[in-house]
Design a protein around this motif. Structure first.
Motif, mmCIF file in Angstrom:
data_model
loop_
_atom_site.group_PDB
_atom_site.id
_atom_site.type_symbol
_atom_site.label_atom_id
_atom_site.label_comp_id
_atom_site.label_asym_id
_atom_site.label_seq_id
_atom_site.Cartn_x
_atom_site.Cartn_y
_atom_site.Cartn_z
ATOM 1 N N TRP A 62 83.432 131.759 8.558
ATOM 2 C CA TRP A 62 84.749 131.205 8.276
ATOM 3 C C TRP A 62 85.885 131.820 9.081
ATOM 4 O O TRP A 62 87.003 131.294 9.051
ATOM 5 C CB TRP A 62 85.055 131.369 6.786
ATOM 6 N N LEU A 63 85.637 132.902 9.783
ATOM 7 C CA LEU A 63 86.717 133.585 10.498
ATOM 8 C C LEU A 63 86.349 133.748 11.973
ATOM 9 O O LEU A 63 85.935 134.825 12.423
ATOM 10 C CB LEU A 63 86.992 134.951 9.865
ATOM 11 N N PRO A 64 86.501 132.681 12.764
ATOM 12 C CA PRO A 64 86.179 132.784 14.190
ATOM 13 C C PRO A 64 87.078 133.764 14.931
ATOM 14 O O PRO A 64 86.756 134.146 16.059
ATOM 15 C CB PRO A 64 86.378 131.350 14.697
ATOM 16 N N GLY A 65 88.153 134.196 14.303
ATOM 17 C CA GLY A 65 89.062 135.129 14.958
ATOM 18 C C GLY A 65 88.724 136.588 14.771
ATOM 19 O O GLY A 65 89.504 137.450 15.189
ATOM 20 N N VAL A 66 87.570 136.899 14.135
ATOM 21 C CA VAL A 66 87.171 138.295 13.990
ATOM 22 C C VAL A 66 85.774 138.495 14.542
ATOM 23 O O VAL A 66 85.009 137.545 14.724
ATOM 24 C CB VAL A 66 87.206 138.760 12.512
ATOM 25 N N ASP A 67 85.448 139.765 14.782
ATOM 26 C CA ASP A 67 84.085 140.147 15.177
ATOM 27 C C ASP A 67 83.364 140.651 13.930
ATOM 28 O O ASP A 67 83.681 141.741 13.431
ATOM 29 C CB ASP A 67 84.155 141.248 16.231
ATOM 30 N N PRO A 68 82.406 139.895 13.395
ATOM 31 C CA PRO A 68 81.754 140.301 12.142
ATOM 32 C C PRO A 68 80.892 141.542 12.276
ATOM 33 O O PRO A 68 80.463 142.109 11.265
ATOM 34 C CB PRO A 68 80.916 139.071 11.774
ATOM 35 N N ASP A 69 80.630 141.961 13.513
ATOM 36 C CA ASP A 69 79.805 143.145 13.734
ATOM 37 C C ASP A 69 80.627 144.400 14.001
ATOM 38 O O ASP A 69 80.062 145.488 14.168
ATOM 39 C CB ASP A 69 78.845 142.906 14.906
ATOM 40 N N ALA A 70 81.948 144.257 14.038
ATOM 41 C CA ALA A 70 82.838 145.399 14.281
ATOM 42 C C ALA A 70 83.783 145.526 13.089
ATOM 43 O O ALA A 70 84.741 144.762 12.967
ATOM 44 C CB ALA A 70 83.615 145.212 15.578
ATOM 45 N N PHE A 71 83.493 146.467 12.200
ATOM 46 C CA PHE A 71 84.252 146.548 10.959
ATOM 47 C C PHE A 71 84.265 147.983 10.444
ATOM 48 O O PHE A 71 83.441 148.819 10.812
ATOM 49 C CB PHE A 71 83.633 145.632 9.888
ATOM 50 N N THR A 72 85.239 148.226 9.568
ATOM 51 C CA THR A 72 85.338 149.493 8.848
ATOM 52 C C THR A 72 85.471 149.171 7.371
ATOM 53 O O THR A 72 86.388 148.458 6.965
ATOM 54 C CB THR A 72 86.565 150.306 9.304
ATOM 55 N N SER A 73 84.568 149.697 6.559
ATOM 56 C CA SER A 73 84.604 149.423 5.124
ATOM 57 C C SER A 73 85.728 150.204 4.457
ATOM 58 O O SER A 73 86.117 151.288 4.898
ATOM 59 C CB SER A 73 83.265 149.791 4.478
ATOM 60 N N ILE A 74 86.257 149.641 3.374
ATOM 61 C CA ILE A 74 87.316 150.242 2.578
ATOM 62 C C ILE A 74 86.811 150.328 1.141
ATOM 63 O O ILE A 74 86.000 149.503 0.711
ATOM 64 C CB ILE A 74 88.591 149.374 2.609
ATOM 65 N N SER A 75 87.308 151.299 0.386
ATOM 66 C CA SER A 75 86.932 151.414 -1.018
ATOM 67 C C SER A 75 88.179 151.586 -1.875
ATOM 68 O O SER A 75 89.042 152.409 -1.574
ATOM 69 C CB SER A 75 86.000 152.612 -1.228
#
Length: 361
Positions: A290-303
């Motif tokens: 749903w988000l073609p404007g992001v890289d789904p493999d480059a992320f930082t998790s938040i808690s």
């Protein structure tokens, strides 16, 4: 020490309450169990959604009040806190019609966009239904907001003490309470327990709290695939196991995306801060689809934590000299300065707010 009001909890709600009380000339001490800027609750980070888009007038008016107070706080502290980006909701759900009707009844700007119109405006998001655009929405910088509230409270005379856990609250009478810490005791006419996920532990025997569900939520910041894209704050009703998605751009961090209120239940004093693998995989798959404007493999998790009531409404009520604020259900941050006003009113014997915020509803 004897003061008019002790505020327990130095997150967003407690800090806003201390500001509202101190600016009225009341003697206030704010006690926070953790160090300044901690990440153990629900008020930390770089971004939160601000919006007026609710189906009912109570929340819309509270958000309007908060918006004016955010601007006042910015002027008072010389800090940029609220950025208007516009907001959009989409998905095949009657909730969107309820939001549109609520905004229309309150005279708030909103209008519908076709999927193509929405995609042209925000190419980073995929739309397959009409979208409800509300231009007055945006984002707040969470860490700066809490710091500004505490700075304004301190400038108005409040005493703020971090790393001072409250061990117990002792009610002496209708107008007298003792707040005990390891380093001493504070006597006050009122205490405001703005401790959210710790409410049951601290005041569960002093006030008739509704059931509170505390979850560890795990949004993530995804890297933007196209740095030139513009981003609104957004919500997407997807149904099924995960219900809904929220997101917004967080400058310097990426595009924040998360499921709403479906994390595992936790004890706030015993969390692992680690993302649940199945939900993280589902969030990445959502981003991929749903988000073609992001890289789904480059992320930082938040808690972070949610403290959720059965009806997702807040608890803003008083039992004797004990005022309680909890149950912000993942949507309370935008309202902070207005919530502080409500809680200050309660501490100073004003009428209770809307019945939906009572202990029993």
């Amino acid at each position: 020490m004897s003061v008019d009001v002790v505020v327990v909890g130095g997150g967003g709600v407690g800090s806003a309450t201390a500001w509202q009380l101190a600016r009225r000339g009341r003697s206030v001490v704010l006690l926070e169990q953790f160090a300044s800027g901690h990440t153990k609750g629900a008020s930390h980070g770089a971004s939160r959604i601000f919006r007026l888009s609710y189906p009912d007038r109570v929340h819309i008016d509270l958000a309007r009040e908060a918006r004016d107070l955010w601007r006042e706080l910015e002027a008072t502290t010389g800090t940029d806190l609220l950025t208007i980006t516009g907001g959009v909701d989409h998905g095949n759900s009657p909730l969107l019609d309820a939001l549109a009707d609520g905004l229309a009844a309150a005279g708030v700007s909103r209008y519908w966009l076709t999927p193509n119109e929405a995609a042209d405006r925000w190419p980073g998001i995929r739309f397959d239904t009409r979208a409800l655009f509300h231009p007055d929405s945006g984002r707040l910088h969470a860490d700066r907001s809490v710091a500004a509230l505490q700075s304004a409270a301190s400038a108005a005379g409040a005493l703020i003490r971090h790393e001072t856990p409250v061990t117990s609250i002792e009610v002496l009478g209708e107008d007298a309470v003792l707040v005990h810490t390891d380093s001493g005791t504070h006597r006050a006419r009122r205490v405001v327990a703005a401790v959210n996920g710790w409410a049951a532990k601290l005041v569960g025997k002093l006030a008739p709290l509704p059931p509170l569900r505390i979850t560890q939520e795990q949004p993530a910041h995804f890297a933007a695939a196209r740095p030139g894209d513009t981003w609104p704050s957004f919500g997407h009703v997807i149904g099924g196991e995960y219900g809904g998605i929220y997101g917004l751009a967080t400058p310097g961090e990426g595009i924040k995306v998360g499921f709403h209120g479906v994390g595992p239940e936790v004890d706030p004093d015993h969390r692992d801060y680690a993302p649940e693998p199945v939900q993280l995989a589902a969030l990445r798959e959502y981003a991929r689809t749903w988000l073609p404007g992001v890289d789904p493999d480059a992320f930082t998790s938040i808690s972070c934590t949610y403290t959720t009531t059965p009806d997702a409404n807040f608890v803003l009520d008083r039992a004797g000299p004990v005022v309680v604020a909890t149950g912000f259900s993942g949507h309370g941050f935008k309202f902070l300065p207005a919530l502080g006003r409500v809680l200050a009113d309660l501490a100073l014997d004003a009428d209770r707010p809307d019945p939906r915020f009572a202990f029993v509803r």
